[in-house]
Design a protein around this motif. Structure first.
Motif, PDB file in Angstrom:
ATOM      1  N   UNK A   1      29.900 -26.284 -11.084  1.00  0.00           N
ATOM      2  CA  UNK A   1      29.691 -25.893 -12.667  1.00  0.00           C
ATOM      3  C   UNK A   1      31.173 -25.423 -13.349  1.00  0.00           C
ATOM      4  N   UNK A   2      31.620 -26.304 -14.308  1.00  0.00           N
ATOM      5  CA  UNK A   2      33.046 -25.865 -15.010  1.00  0.00           C
ATOM      6  C   UNK A   2      32.621 -25.463 -16.342  1.00  0.00           C
ATOM      7  N   UNK A   3      33.417 -24.428 -16.703  1.00  0.00           N
ATOM      8  CA  UNK A   3      33.204 -23.843 -18.087  1.00  0.00           C
ATOM      9  C   UNK A   3      34.909 -23.737 -18.604  1.00  0.00           C
ATOM     10  N   UNK A   4      35.017 -24.103 -19.924  1.00  0.00           N
ATOM     11  CA  UNK A   4      36.468 -23.480 -20.471  1.00  0.00           C
ATOM     12  C   UNK A   4      36.465 -22.041 -20.482  1.00  0.00           C
ATOM     13  N   UNK A   5      37.582 -21.708 -20.189  1.00  0.00           N
ATOM     14  CA  UNK A   5      37.783 -20.257 -19.860  1.00  0.00           C
ATOM     15  C   UNK A   5      38.082 -19.379 -21.027  1.00  0.00           C
TER      16      UNK A   5
END
Length: 319
Positions: free
Chosen positions: A90-94
């Motif tokens: 799961x990737x999220x903008x930081x």
């Protein structure tokens, strides 16, 4: 091929650039799928953009219980999507908000979490830059579904056709998650200059400008180039410009085609936020300034002479 979920950040019906970067990066790990969380009707305006950058599915969780409250409902909604999709990662903008979402999500899924990634490979190894970018570490989540927040401008967005098949997900948000309600919001006015995080050209000013009134020298140079305006931490701490303009480890990370540093010594905190720029030009009267170690082109001279001359010459060539 396993799915990789990408949490979508958007504004006014437009997908933000960091999300497009993550859809591109997700292809290294599996099949990218976007997750849209928000008020009813949010996903409709975003689907074509998400398809253009390779999203094979678009998981949609739309509810006023998400849009009208703080981060907790988003974490619950994203957890529900993850449990349905069983993704490889799961990737999220930081961003600050997404980091809190990621932390809550990691507890709900009992999974490992890595913040501020700048790269990863198909084997699940994740690169981070620490100590102001002086050291690069490689880590790997050892439990559960890897949850990774990725620093903006770490990947170049590349179009790739995706089906963007819409998958509605029904979620019941708990009362506990709705303990903090958003009572008012205010949209920050944007000027004619490009946004700092997304700009292809950035001109930043540092302590060398001397006082707040002199910052217009930086702004005039930026406007001649059609650039965004940034600043070092020293300028922000002095109160000469707002924190939203700070480039550095505790500010905005930029990676433009051209970065012009004027009157900036090049402290490691600042370098961490701009060192991946494609071309770096530095103007500083101190020939020993650390910024020259990074610069592709350096000018040793008084910024009050060099910057106006540069602005005039650029303006002449454009006319």
């Amino acid at each position: 091929m396993a799915e990789v979920l990408v949490l979508v950040d958007s504004v006014d019906g437009t997908v933000k650039k960091p999300t497009l970067e993550l859809l591109t990066a997700a292809r290294q790990l599996g099949e990218p799928s976007a997750v849209v969380l928000g008020a009813p009707g949010t996903a409709g305006a975003l689907k074509n953009q998400l398809a253009e950058f390779g999203a094979q599915k678009v998981y949609v969780v739309e509810s006023d219980d998400i849009a009208g409250y703080s981060v907790a409902p988003k974490a619950e909604a994203l957890a529900a999507v993850a449990q349905q999709a069983s993704p490889a990662a799961i990737l999220l903008p930081s961003t600050n908000e997404n980091k809190e979402v990621a932390a809550r999500l990691s507890i709900k899924l009992e999974s490992g979490l890595i913040y501020d990634a700048v790269g990863f490979d198909g084997d699940g190894n994740v690169s981070q830059q620490i100590f102001g970018g002086a050291i690069t570490t490689v880590s790997k989540v050892s439990k559960g579904t890897p949850i990774i927040t990725v620093r903006p401008n770490s990947f170049a967005p590349e179009p790739s056709t995706g089906a963007a098949e819409e998958v509605p997900v029904s979620v019941s948000i708990s009362d506990a998650a709705k303990a903090s309600k958003i009572t008012a919001s205010e949209v920050e006015e944007q000027g004619s200059r490009p946004a700092l995080a997304d700009a292809s050209v950035v001109v930043s000013g540092g302590r060398g400008i001397g006082k707040a009134e002199n910052f217009e020298i930086i702004e005039k140079l930026a406007d001649s180039l059609g650039a965004a305006v940034g600043a070092s931490r020293a300028v922000v701490d002095a109160g000469w410009v707002p924190h939203t303009m700070q480039v550095g480890q505790t500010g905005v990370t930029v990676s433009p085609q051209l970065y012009v540093a004027v009157g900036i010594s090049g402290a490691i905190q600042h370098r961490a936020g701009m060192q991946t720029s494609k071309t770096i030009v530095a103007v500083n009267k101190d020939p020993e300034a650390p910024i020259f170690e990074l610069a592709d082109f350096g000018v040793v001279g008084d910024l009050f002479t060099v910057a106006p001359q540069l602005t005039d010459e650029i303006s002449k060539r454009k006319s």
